[in-house]
Design a protein around this motif. Structure first.
Motif, mmCIF file in Angstrom:
data_model
loop_
_atom_site.group_PDB
_atom_site.id
_atom_site.type_symbol
_atom_site.label_atom_id
_atom_site.label_comp_id
_atom_site.label_asym_id
_atom_site.label_seq_id
_atom_site.Cartn_x
_atom_site.Cartn_y
_atom_site.Cartn_z
ATOM 1 N N UNK A 1 -2.713 -0.494 8.839
ATOM 2 C CA UNK A 1 -2.094 0.444 9.772
ATOM 3 C C UNK A 1 -1.019 1.267 9.061
ATOM 4 N N UNK A 2 -0.303 0.647 8.149
ATOM 5 C CA UNK A 2 0.712 1.353 7.369
ATOM 6 C C UNK A 2 0.073 2.407 6.474
ATOM 7 N N UNK A 3 -1.063 2.062 5.857
ATOM 8 C CA UNK A 3 -1.735 3.001 4.952
ATOM 9 C C UNK A 3 -2.335 4.174 5.723
ATOM 10 N N UNK A 4 -2.880 3.880 6.901
ATOM 11 C CA UNK A 4 -3.461 4.945 7.710
ATOM 12 C C UNK A 4 -2.386 5.917 8.196
ATOM 13 N N UNK A 5 -1.220 5.387 8.540
ATOM 14 C CA UNK A 5 -0.121 6.253 8.981
ATOM 15 C C UNK A 5 0.347 7.155 7.845
ATOM 16 N N UNK A 6 0.420 6.592 6.631
ATOM 17 C CA UNK A 6 0.821 7.391 5.464
ATOM 18 C C UNK A 6 -0.226 8.459 5.164
ATOM 19 N N UNK A 7 -1.495 8.106 5.327
ATOM 20 C CA UNK A 7 -2.573 9.060 5.092
ATOM 21 C C UNK A 7 -2.489 10.224 6.075
ATOM 22 N N UNK A 8 -2.218 9.913 7.329
ATOM 23 C CA UNK A 8 -2.100 10.960 8.346
ATOM 24 C C UNK A 8 -0.956 11.902 8.017
ATOM 25 N N UNK A 9 0.172 11.339 7.567
ATOM 26 C CA UNK A 9 1.320 12.165 7.197
ATOM 27 C C UNK A 9 0.998 13.047 6.000
ATOM 28 N N UNK A 10 0.225 12.496 5.052
ATOM 29 C CA UNK A 10 -0.193 13.264 3.871
ATOM 30 C C UNK A 10 -0.977 14.504 4.284
ATOM 31 N N UNK A 11 -1.980 14.321 5.127
ATOM 32 C CA UNK A 11 -2.841 15.451 5.493
ATOM 33 C C UNK A 11 -2.132 16.415 6.445
ATOM 34 N N UNK A 12 -1.209 15.908 7.232
ATOM 35 C CA UNK A 12 -0.404 16.810 8.066
ATOM 36 C C UNK A 12 0.427 17.735 7.183
ATOM 37 N N UNK B 1 -11.247 10.828 1.741
ATOM 38 C CA UNK B 1 -10.994 9.405 1.903
ATOM 39 C C UNK B 1 -9.549 9.247 2.344
ATOM 40 N N UNK B 2 -9.099 8.034 2.486
ATOM 41 C CA UNK B 2 -7.761 7.787 2.992
ATOM 42 C C UNK B 2 -6.684 8.340 2.086
ATOM 43 N N UNK B 3 -6.989 8.500 0.788
ATOM 44 C CA UNK B 3 -5.953 8.888 -0.167
ATOM 45 C C UNK B 3 -6.309 10.084 -1.044
ATOM 46 N N UNK B 4 -7.282 10.877 -0.639
ATOM 47 C CA UNK B 4 -7.613 12.062 -1.431
ATOM 48 C C UNK B 4 -8.252 13.137 -0.556
ATOM 49 N N UNK B 5 -8.106 14.384 -1.000
ATOM 50 C CA UNK B 5 -8.686 15.483 -0.252
ATOM 51 C C UNK B 5 -8.618 16.787 -1.033
ATOM 52 N N UNK C 1 -2.328 5.165 -6.995
ATOM 53 C CA UNK C 1 -2.161 3.767 -6.591
ATOM 54 C C UNK C 1 -1.661 3.698 -5.144
ATOM 55 N N UNK C 2 -2.440 4.288 -4.249
ATOM 56 C CA UNK C 2 -1.963 4.614 -2.905
ATOM 57 C C UNK C 2 -1.388 3.426 -2.135
ATOM 58 N N UNK C 3 -2.166 2.344 -1.990
ATOM 59 C CA UNK C 3 -1.689 1.206 -1.200
ATOM 60 C C UNK C 3 -0.396 0.637 -1.784
ATOM 61 N N UNK C 4 -0.379 0.480 -3.113
ATOM 62 C CA UNK C 4 0.815 -0.064 -3.765
ATOM 63 C C UNK C 4 1.990 0.892 -3.618
ATOM 64 N N UNK C 5 1.735 2.186 -3.721
ATOM 65 C CA UNK C 5 2.804 3.181 -3.584
ATOM 66 C C UNK C 5 3.383 3.188 -2.174
ATOM 67 N N UNK C 6 2.522 3.026 -1.170
ATOM 68 C CA UNK C 6 2.998 2.966 0.209
ATOM 69 C C UNK C 6 3.905 1.748 0.395
ATOM 70 N N UNK C 7 3.514 0.614 -0.192
ATOM 71 C CA UNK C 7 4.338 -0.582 -0.074
ATOM 72 C C UNK C 7 5.690 -0.394 -0.752
ATOM 73 N N UNK C 8 5.703 0.301 -1.884
ATOM 74 C CA UNK C 8 6.966 0.541 -2.584
ATOM 75 C C UNK C 8 7.841 1.535 -1.821
ATOM 76 N N UNK C 9 7.215 2.495 -1.161
ATOM 77 C CA UNK C 9 7.987 3.428 -0.340
ATOM 78 C C UNK C 9 8.591 2.705 0.857
#
Length: 421
Positions: free
Chosen positions: A89-100, A113-117, A22-30
């Motif tokens: 922009x918030x979701x993209x930043x979280x995605x970048x941190x995930x892959x880093x 995709x933005x939330x899987x790899x 639930x990536x977008x929702x999880x980012x908002x909760x974080x």
């Protein structure tokens, strides 16, 4: 190196599929911990309670709230649902941190995709255990980013993807070839990664009801009805997938485009727009053949004196169809053109994404409208492939005339957030 319960992976690969929950929702909760434990949903036009649910928390899902559900229906099922506008922009930043984070273990990381790899952990593990590493990644994502994920562990990408879907949220699943009969084959054919929702009934008409039915189906039958893709899916259902985790796959198609020198230099706007329309159609066909969509679009204008200029921009949601390509290119053309005679026109697309992942991000705020539009465009595309691109000459001409009367081009963002202010 052995997995619990037996099974030697030392002679094969160890592939992880990381799927954020639930990536977008999880980012908002974080971002706002006060939202934790509450039913929340990301949706467009939240103030006027219009639009479609993009994603929701598991608390909301427990009440029946689902992705692509109309907001009014979600509110009826869950009156205390908290609606949040999307913050890409918030979701993209979280995605970048995930892959880093993932690349800190191995360079063999493939974002899909933005939330899987995918992660190829074969050489990283050495004497370690894949489950221990997967647990470490899960815990780090929770500790450092406050984001939950599910991880599938398997000897190839397909099985890893299927495994990650088996336990959500925060699941960790191993799927080996010897597990196929018990874990994979009983699943409904609609659960098969690579089979779209629109083709499920076609499979079932052939009495292929489960993944096991596909694995044991006659190859000639599959090829007859589904071509090479049918044979490929048959291999996957039997646990065979030779694709490597490729960090550069997102750059495989750097751009797709088409250009054309006009029969004569012109400033005639109708001729120019007709040519842009034709080029958009050609680019659409190439994008669909490659099964990709585009975030970026660029036009090239070469004048009679051979001076060449380009204009480009990115769109909020990936595009593929002729109408969207034409509108975006016309918008750019109107910015670029100063009234001089034109010799050549070109349209190209860049920042490409695989079609199956792009559909997850297509204008979900107007989902029902886009769903109808997609089905129509899909049918038109099939007819054009079969009978030629000029099968609808009158319809194409009419569209150009309509567009000439409407100089204002609308993006999905403008429709949803600006037009109704």
């Amino acid at each position: 190196m052995k997995l619990k319960g037996g099974g030697d992976l030392s002679k094969s690969r160890v592939i992880f599929h990381i799927d954020m929950n639930s990536f977008y929702a999880s980012v908002e909760m974080a971002y706002n911990p006060k939202l934790k434990g509450k039913p929340i949903a990301i949706a467009g036009n939240v103030e006027k309670r219009k639009g479609i649910i993009v994603t929701s928390s598991y608390e909301a899902r427990a009440k029946g709230v689902k992705t692509t559900m109309p907001v009014w229906q979600a509110m009826k099922l869950c009156p205390n649902l908290m609606l949040i506008p999307p913050n890409f922009s918030r979701y993209k930043a979280a995605s970048q941190a995930l892959f880093d984070l993932l690349k800190g273990y191995t360079p063999l990381v493939e974002p899909v995709s933005i939330d899987e790899g995918y992660v190829d952990a074969t050489f990283y593990l050495k004497e370690g255990h894949p489950v221990q590493l997967a647990k470490e990644i899960q815990q780090r994502l929770l500790d450092e980013m406050d984001l939950p994920c599910s991880i599938g562990i398997a000897p190839n990408k397909f099985l890893a993807k299927m495994a990650s879907d088996m336990q959500k949220p925060k699941g960790l699943t191993i799927l080996r070839k010897r597990d196929l009969k018990d874990k994979l084959w009983p699943l409904d054919i609609r659960e098969m990664h690579g089979i779209g929702k629109r083709t499920v009934e076609k499979w079932k008409k052939l009495h292929i009801m489960t993944i096991g039915d596909l694995a044991n189906a006659d190859k000639k039958l599959l090829e007859q009805h589904f071509g090479v893709n049918g044979l490929r899916l048959h291999e996957r259902a039997n646990g065979n997938d030779l694709r490597e985790v490729d960090p550069d796959s997102i750059y495989e198609f750097k751009s797709i485009g088409h250009s054309s020198t006009l029969s004569s230099d012109t400033i005639n706007e109708v001729k120019i727009r007709n040519e842009l329309k034709r080029l958009a159609g050609l680019v659409e066909r190439r994008l669909k053949r490659k099964k990709v969509c585009a975030y970026g679009i660029q036009i090239m204008v070469r004048y009679a004196n051979w001076k060449t200029i380009t204009k480009s921009h990115k769109v909020e949601n990936p595009i593929q169809d002729e109408q969207d390509l034409y509108k975006e290119s016309l918008y750019l053309f109107n910015i670029a053109w100063k009234g001089d005679y034109i010799r050549l026109l070109g349209i190209s697309t860049y920042d490409l994404i695989e079609q199956e992942h792009a559909y997850k991000q297509l204008d979900l705020f107007n989902y029902k409208e886009d769903e109808k539009k997609y089905k129509l465009l899909e049918t038109v595309g099939q007819l054009k492939e079969k009978y030629g691109h000029t099968i609808f000459p009158q319809a194409n001409a009419q569209k150009v005339e309509i567009n000439e009367q409407n100089e204002t081009l609308r993006t999905s963002f403008q429709r949803d957030f600006l037009d109704e202010q």
